[in-house]
Design an enzyme around this catalytic site. Structure first.
Site, PDB file in Angstrom:
ATOM      1  N   LYS A   1       0.748  12.029   5.614  1.00  9.48           N
ATOM      2  CA  LYS A   1       1.056  10.940   6.564  1.00  9.48           C
ATOM      3  C   LYS A   1       1.630   9.725   5.835  1.00  9.48           C
ATOM      4  CE  LYS A   1      -2.089   8.124   6.928  1.00  9.48           C
ATOM      5  NZ  LYS A   1      -3.072   7.048   6.923  1.00  9.48           N
TER       6      LYS A   1
ATOM      7  N   LYS B   1       0.839  -1.211   0.000  1.00 11.51           N
ATOM      8  CA  LYS B   1       0.000   0.000   0.000  1.00 11.51           C
ATOM      9  C   LYS B   1       0.873   1.261   0.000  1.00 11.51           C
ATOM     10  CE  LYS B   1      -3.448   2.878   0.893  1.00 11.51           C
ATOM     11  NZ  LYS B   1      -4.280   3.403  -0.190  1.00 11.51           N
TER      12      LYS B   1
HETATM   13  P1  NAD Z   1     -11.485  10.049   8.365  1.00 10.32           P
HETATM   14  O1  NAD Z   1     -10.683  11.017   9.161  1.00 10.32           O
HETATM   15  O2  NAD Z   1     -12.598  10.549   7.507  1.00 10.32           O
HETATM   16  O3  NAD Z   1     -12.121   8.954   9.356  1.00 10.32           O
HETATM   17  C1  NAD Z   1     -11.466   8.435  10.465  1.00 10.32           C
HETATM   18  C2  NAD Z   1     -12.481   8.149  11.568  1.00 10.32           C
HETATM   19  O4  NAD Z   1     -11.780   7.599  12.689  1.00 10.32           O
HETATM   20  C3  NAD Z   1     -13.198   9.410  12.069  1.00 10.32           C
HETATM   21  O5  NAD Z   1     -14.589   9.182  12.090  1.00 10.32           O
HETATM   22  C4  NAD Z   1     -12.634   9.612  13.483  1.00 10.32           C
HETATM   23  O6  NAD Z   1     -13.568  10.183  14.387  1.00 10.32           O
HETATM   24  C5  NAD Z   1     -12.308   8.170  13.879  1.00 10.32           C
HETATM   25  N1  NAD Z   1     -11.298   8.075  14.940  1.00 10.32           N
HETATM   26  C6  NAD Z   1     -10.106   8.714  15.033  1.00 10.32           C
HETATM   27  N2  NAD Z   1      -9.461   8.338  16.145  1.00 10.32           N
HETATM   28  C7  NAD Z   1     -10.262   7.436  16.769  1.00 10.32           C
HETATM   29  C8  NAD Z   1     -10.155   6.697  17.981  1.00 10.32           C
HETATM   30  N3  NAD Z   1      -9.079   6.815  18.776  1.00 10.32           N
HETATM   31  N4  NAD Z   1     -11.168   5.889  18.334  1.00 10.32           N
HETATM   32  C9  NAD Z   1     -12.274   5.758  17.539  1.00 10.32           C
HETATM   33  N5  NAD Z   1     -12.435   6.444  16.378  1.00 10.32           N
HETATM   34  C10 NAD Z   1     -11.435   7.268  15.991  1.00 10.32           C
HETATM   35  O7  NAD Z   1     -10.434   9.230   7.499  1.00 10.32           O
HETATM   36  P2  NAD Z   1     -10.714   8.396   6.153  1.00 10.32           P
HETATM   37  O8  NAD Z   1     -10.557   9.285   4.973  1.00 10.32           O
HETATM   38  O9  NAD Z   1     -11.967   7.616   6.316  1.00 10.32           O
HETATM   39  O10 NAD Z   1      -9.444   7.423   6.145  1.00 10.32           O
HETATM   40  C11 NAD Z   1      -9.348   6.319   7.032  1.00 10.32           C
HETATM   41  C12 NAD Z   1      -8.098   5.505   6.699  1.00 10.32           C
HETATM   42  O11 NAD Z   1      -8.200   4.997   5.357  1.00 10.32           O
HETATM   43  C13 NAD Z   1      -6.789   6.311   6.731  1.00 10.32           C
HETATM   44  O12 NAD Z   1      -5.777   5.520   7.280  1.00 10.32           O
HETATM   45  C14 NAD Z   1      -6.518   6.639   5.278  1.00 10.32           C
HETATM   46  O13 NAD Z   1      -5.150   6.850   5.021  1.00 10.32           O
HETATM   47  C15 NAD Z   1      -7.061   5.403   4.595  1.00 10.32           C
HETATM   48  N6  NAD Z   1      -7.525   5.616   3.218  1.00 10.32           N
HETATM   49  C16 NAD Z   1      -8.327   6.684   2.921  1.00 10.32           C
HETATM   50  C17 NAD Z   1      -8.781   6.868   1.615  1.00 10.32           C
HETATM   51  C18 NAD Z   1      -9.666   8.043   1.252  1.00 10.32           C
HETATM   52  O14 NAD Z   1      -9.889   8.254   0.034  1.00 10.32           O
HETATM   53  N7  NAD Z   1     -10.202   8.811   2.202  1.00 10.32           N
HETATM   54  C19 NAD Z   1      -8.426   5.942   0.621  1.00 10.32           C
HETATM   55  C20 NAD Z   1      -7.637   4.835   0.964  1.00 10.32           C
HETATM   56  C21 NAD Z   1      -7.197   4.682   2.274  1.00 10.32           C
END
Ligand code: NAD
Length: 297
Positions: free
Chosen positions: A238, A170
């Site tokens: 990140k 990834k």
């Molecule tokens: P986001 O910030 O929208 O969602 C993360 C969620 O985690 C939030 O709802 C937040 O409140 C919750 N959270 C944070 N800390 C927490 C804790 N200690 N306990 C419980 N909940 C907690 O992020 P996202 O865009 O959904 O991305 C999530 C992951 O997926 C990341 O690692 C990102 O790199 C990866 N990712 C994202 C995408 C994208 O297009 N957004 C694509 C591929 C991978």
């Protein structure tokens, strides 16, 4: 099979919805209960801690912003570690640190729990459409047990190899795509500053050797000034940092990624972290005083 989901964000809210709609018994947790309302209305159960998710479920998924968040969810007060039972499976779908993934797997194994690092690709659109790609490291037998759940959220599953290998694959993917966006931003801003029509720059790049997946997305994003996330710039930053961390550990120099890391740091400091990754354009545009916008065709 009782399924838990922690991290109901841009990706997680859609992934959890697919699991629920496929008929699984779903328990959810997030720092923000309001993020889960749409799931609770459809029958998901809410619990207040990751520990309670582990106590209630056989399989737990998480989709959290970064490794600090995953570490809190696993090792923190009322974390997963306190609730796990022999035979449980934990699949972390966050893009996480390679070190942490390995450490979690070792510690969980002492409790008889299998960990899979299973980051995803396909973006929020892929999450919404149930069309994600899973890039999995860890025991194949554990993966086989949860494959039917993964198929509710995505079509393609790569079992890359041992624990941590999903994360490596990834990070390789992301460091390529993210650095490409950084250089495309620099190049397009240069071209516009030099007085050439952005649409013409796009058409030349599109029919030339610069064509790539992100470039094809620009007419509906960068070129119309839409920088709403999607994939936040801070998460992209990140991911480059995680690749640099891995490179440092293994003695692999990544000078291009290191330069891009600094560009993203500058953009974050300038307030673009919560915008889409493509806002690296907007950051440079502001710096230089031009805009890469086209009249949409
Ligand atoms: P986001 O910030 O929208 O969602 C993360 C969620 O985690 C939030 O709802 C937040 O409140 C919750 N959270 C944070 N800390 C927490 C804790 N200690 N306990 C419980 N909940 C907690 O992020 P996202 O865009 O959904 O991305 C999530 C992951 O997926 C990341 O690692 C990102 O790199 C990866 N990712 C994202 C995408 C994208 O297009 N957004 C694509 C591929 C991978």
């Amino acid at each position: 099979m009782k399924v838990g989901f922690i991290g109901i964000g841009r990706m997680g809210s859609q992934m959890a919805r697919h699991i629920l709609e496929a008929g699984y018994n779903l328990t959810v947790h997030d720092l923000r209960k309001e993020a889960a309302v749409h799931l609770l209305e459809k029958g998901a159960k809410w619990v207040d801690t990751p520990r309670a998710v582990a106590e209630t479920c056989d399989v737990v998924f998480s989709s959290l912003p970064g490794s600090e968040d995953v570490e809190k969810v696993v090792y923190g007060v009322d974390g997963l570690m306190g609730g796990w039972k022999v035979g449980d499976i934990y699949a972390d779908m966050s893009t996480n640190s390679h070190d942490l993934v390995i450490r979690m797997a070792k510690d969980a194994a002492k409790k008889g729990v299998a960990v899979l690092d299973s980051p995803v690709t396909g973006g929020t659109k892929g999450a919404e459409e149930g069309n994600l790609v899973f890039i999995v490291g860890g025991e194949k037998t554990a993966l086989e047990k949860i494959e039917s759940i993964l198929h509710t959220m995505g079509k393609k599953i790569y079992h890359v190899g041992d624990m941590g290998s999903g994360t490596v694959a990834k990070l390789v993917n992301n460091v390529i795509s993210i650095t490409s966006n950084a250089i495309m931003a620099e190049a397009f801003v240069l071209g516009v500053k030099a007085g050439v029509d952005p649409q013409m720059l796009y058409e030349v790049a599109f029919s030339g050797t610069a064509r790539n997946w992100d470039l094809e997305k620009y007419p509906d994003s960068v070129f119309v000034g839409d920088f709403e996330p999607g994939f936040r710039l801070s998460l992209a930053s990140k991911d480059v940092g995680l690749a640099l961390q891995l490179g440092r550990k293994l003695g692999v120099p990544l000078p291009v990624a290191a330069a891009v890391d600094q560009s993203f740091l500058a953009a974050r400091t300038a307030g673009f972290g919560d915008k889409q990754l493509y806002a690296i354009f907007e950051y440079l545009e502001n710096l230089v005083g031009v805009q890469v916008r086209t009249t949409k065709k």
